[in-house]
Structure formats: C-alpha cells, structure tokens
Scaffold this active site. Sequence first.
Site, short mmCIF file in Angstrom:
data_model
loop_
_atom_site.label_atom_id
_atom_site.label_comp_id
_atom_site.label_asym_id
_atom_site.label_seq_id
_atom_site.Cartn_x
_atom_site.Cartn_y
_atom_site.Cartn_z
N TYR A 118 -4.83 -14.30 -2.53
CA TYR A 118 -3.90 -15.33 -2.03
C TYR A 118 -2.50 -14.75 -1.82
O TYR A 118 -1.85 -15.01 -0.80
CB TYR A 118 -3.87 -16.47 -3.06
N LYS A 124 -0.63 -14.67 1.73
CA LYS A 124 0.64 -15.42 1.89
C LYS A 124 1.79 -14.48 2.24
O LYS A 124 2.67 -14.84 3.02
CB LYS A 124 0.94 -16.23 0.64
N1 CAA Z 1 0.34 -14.89 -16.71
C1 CAA Z 1 -0.02 -14.08 -17.72
N2 CAA Z 1 -1.22 -14.13 -18.30
C2 CAA Z 1 -2.10 -15.02 -17.83
C3 CAA Z 1 -1.79 -15.89 -16.78
C4 CAA Z 1 -0.51 -15.81 -16.21
N3 CAA Z 1 -0.13 -16.60 -15.22
N4 CAA Z 1 -2.86 -16.66 -16.53
C5 CAA Z 1 -3.82 -16.28 -17.40
N5 CAA Z 1 -3.35 -15.31 -18.18
C6 CAA Z 1 -4.04 -14.63 -19.28
C7 CAA Z 1 -4.64 -15.64 -20.25
O1 CAA Z 1 -3.66 -16.08 -21.16
C8 CAA Z 1 -5.73 -14.80 -20.90
O2 CAA Z 1 -5.15 -13.92 -21.82
P1 CAA Z 1 -5.94 -13.50 -23.15
O3 CAA Z 1 -7.19 -12.82 -22.67
O4 CAA Z 1 -4.99 -12.60 -23.83
O5 CAA Z 1 -6.21 -14.78 -23.87
C9 CAA Z 1 -6.24 -13.93 -19.75
O6 CAA Z 1 -5.17 -13.92 -18.77
C10 CAA Z 1 -7.49 -14.50 -19.10
O7 CAA Z 1 -7.18 -15.85 -18.73
P2 CAA Z 1 -8.31 -16.94 -18.58
O8 CAA Z 1 -9.02 -17.17 -19.90
O9 CAA Z 1 -7.73 -18.14 -17.90
O10 CAA Z 1 -9.33 -16.14 -17.65
P3 CAA Z 1 -10.23 -16.66 -16.53
O11 CAA Z 1 -10.93 -15.47 -15.96
O12 CAA Z 1 -11.05 -17.83 -16.99
O13 CAA Z 1 -9.22 -17.24 -15.42
C11 CAA Z 1 -7.49 -17.25 -13.86
C12 CAA Z 1 -8.23 -16.42 -14.88
C13 CAA Z 1 -8.44 -17.71 -12.76
C14 CAA Z 1 -6.45 -16.33 -13.24
C15 CAA Z 1 -6.87 -18.48 -14.52
O14 CAA Z 1 -6.07 -18.06 -15.60
C16 CAA Z 1 -6.01 -19.27 -13.56
O15 CAA Z 1 -6.50 -20.10 -12.82
N6 CAA Z 1 -4.68 -19.03 -13.55
C17 CAA Z 1 -3.77 -19.69 -12.66
C18 CAA Z 1 -3.61 -18.91 -11.37
C19 CAA Z 1 -2.54 -19.54 -10.51
O16 CAA Z 1 -1.37 -19.57 -10.86
N7 CAA Z 1 -2.93 -20.09 -9.35
C20 CAA Z 1 -2.01 -20.76 -8.53
C21 CAA Z 1 -2.79 -21.86 -7.85
S1 CAA Z 1 -1.72 -23.00 -7.02
C22 CAA Z 1 -1.25 -22.23 -5.67
O17 CAA Z 1 -1.66 -21.15 -5.36
C23 CAA Z 1 -0.29 -22.98 -4.81
C24 CAA Z 1 0.89 -22.16 -4.56
O18 CAA Z 1 1.03 -21.64 -3.46
C25 CAA Z 1 1.93 -22.03 -5.60
#
Ligand code: CAA
Length: 249
Positions: free
Chosen positions: A155, A159
């Site tokens: 993404y 973007k």
């Molecule tokens: N910063 C730092 N660390 C992060 C993080 C972040 N933003 N997000 C997740 N982590 C860390 C978690 O805390 C976890 O750490 P530990 O292993 O130490 O516990 C590790 O990464 C794994 O996280 P998950 O258990 O969530 O792992 P997952 O594989 O199930 O999912 C993910 C990973 C898909 C990235 C999920 O964390 C997620 O959906 N994150 C949000 C991503 C995001 O910000 N998307 C934006 C969508 S909205 C959009 O895109 C619109 C726009 O234009 C702004």
Amino acid sequence: MSATKRVALVTGGMGGLGEAICIKLAMLGHTVVSTYSPGNAKAQEWQAGMRVQGYDIKAYPCDVTDWNSCVACVAKVAAEVGPVDVLVNNAGITRDMTFKKMDRVNWDAVIHTNLDSCFNMTKQVADGMVDRNWGRIINISSVNGQKGAFGQTNYSAAKAGMHGFTKALSLEVARKGVTVNTISPGYIGTQMVMAIPKEVLDSKIIPQIPMGRLGKPEEVAGLVAYLSSEEAAFVTGANIAINGGQHMQ
Ligand code: CAA
C-alpha cells in the site's frame, strides 16, 4: 467557491471517503458519477438510497484494474452524461500484512487497484481535458505513502507511486488548464481503518495523531471540493496532507 457546473467522476464512490466526496461535489451542483466494482450487487440499492437523500449520483460498473473496463466505462459516461471535467482517483484497497507474509497475489492486488487504476482512468480523460483547456485530476493517496506504515509495503509503495504520477503528469498539462494533485489523508474513520485490529489502532495509531482522533470523510471531501474549483487553478503537482498533524510525527 465558483458555481460553474462540471462533470465529476469518482472511482470507488460507494462508501467511505468516495461517498463523502460524491455527496460534497453533488451538493455544489456538479453532475457526479461514481464507479463501483462490477461484482458489487448493492450498487442499485445504493443509488436509490442516494436519490432518497436528494443526491442524483449516477453509478457505473468499472473494474479500475482492467484497462478495457475503464475504456468502456468512461466511454459510456461520456455518451450518457458528458465529458469528464473532474476525475477523482479514489478507489483503493488494503491487504495489510508484514513483508515476511506478503505474497505476490496481495502485492499485485494493491498495486493494480491503487496505482495502475490511476493510469487506466486518467488515460481516458486527460486528452479531453487538455483539448477543452480545463480539467482537475485528484489522486487520493495516503499519509502512509509519505511515511510508510508497518504491514503496508504494498500500500505504501502504491500510494507513494500515485504522487510520482501526479508530479510528472502535472508538468505535462500545466499550460493546458489542467491541474493534477494528490491528497494524502491520514487515518479517517472509514471501514478501511475500522478493520485495523482495535488494540493496534488504540495503542499504535491514535497516539501518533496529534489531534488524538480519526479524521472525518467530510473533512477530506471539502479539500476535494476546493481542488475541483476554479479558485484552485494555480495549485498543481501538490501533495496536500490532511492528517490531524500526523505528518509531524
Ligand atoms: N508499529 C509497530 N509495531 C507494530 C505495529 C505498528 N504499527 N503494528 C503491529 N506491530 C507489532 C505488534 O505489536 C506485534 O509485535 P509483537 O510480536 O512484539 O507482539 C507484531 O507487530 C505483529 O503484530 P500482529 O500480532 O498484529 O501481527 P499480524 O501478522 O496478525 O498483523 C498487521 C500484522 C496486519 C500489520 C496488523 O498489525 C495490522 O493490521 N496493523 C495495522 C496496519 C495499518 O496501519 N494499516 C492501515 C490501514 S488504514 C489505511 O491504510 C488508510 C490510510 O490510508 C491511512
């Protein structure tokens, strides 16, 4: 803002940001067309609902990842509604996962929908805008194209690519009355953002937003309205952030 009525085409205008953009442009008196993905069975229902609320927003099926679908869609819009003056490249998807888990399918899906779509759609309207000496192309990017985001290599790349497209195209049409701009919204309270796991949103994302809240779709729609207007004629090649101060983080 000036009252000249235009034909505006918003990709992915059903729901989320796109819908707020359609409504705002319709409120300003423009003729608004939304595209929807051909598989969306709720399109007619949506259009009827819009009419009940007093917005006559037309909707056309279009797969923005598919060149031929874009050719056919814009040709139909031109024949039935008129040539497009304002194009808002808004359609977008996320397939968030860490790079370790990212496979080719999820990379391609995001690049095709968010970036290739800009080529596919803009190509249909840019020459006409140049010929008529007036046009507005507005690409809806993201703060995550500017700063990167955990779990969004696909993404963020798409973007960021949108803004490269904006800058290059804006140079080519700058003397022809056509502006090309990027809007980079931060986290807006749409379905896309609400799909983020709540603990991630609360602990990792909201604390990074100086205003401490999500943005509203209407706040982004207001900026689209401005960039679509006569008054914005000198704004081109810009990337305007609307993110509650997050770009300062
Ligand atoms: N910063 C730092 N660390 C992060 C993080 C972040 N933003 N997000 C997740 N982590 C860390 C978690 O805390 C976890 O750490 P530990 O292993 O130490 O516990 C590790 O990464 C794994 O996280 P998950 O258990 O969530 O792992 P997952 O594989 O199930 O999912 C993910 C990973 C898909 C990235 C999920 O964390 C997620 O959906 N994150 C949000 C991503 C995001 O910000 N998307 C934006 C969508 S909205 C959009 O895109 C619109 C726009 O234009 C702004």
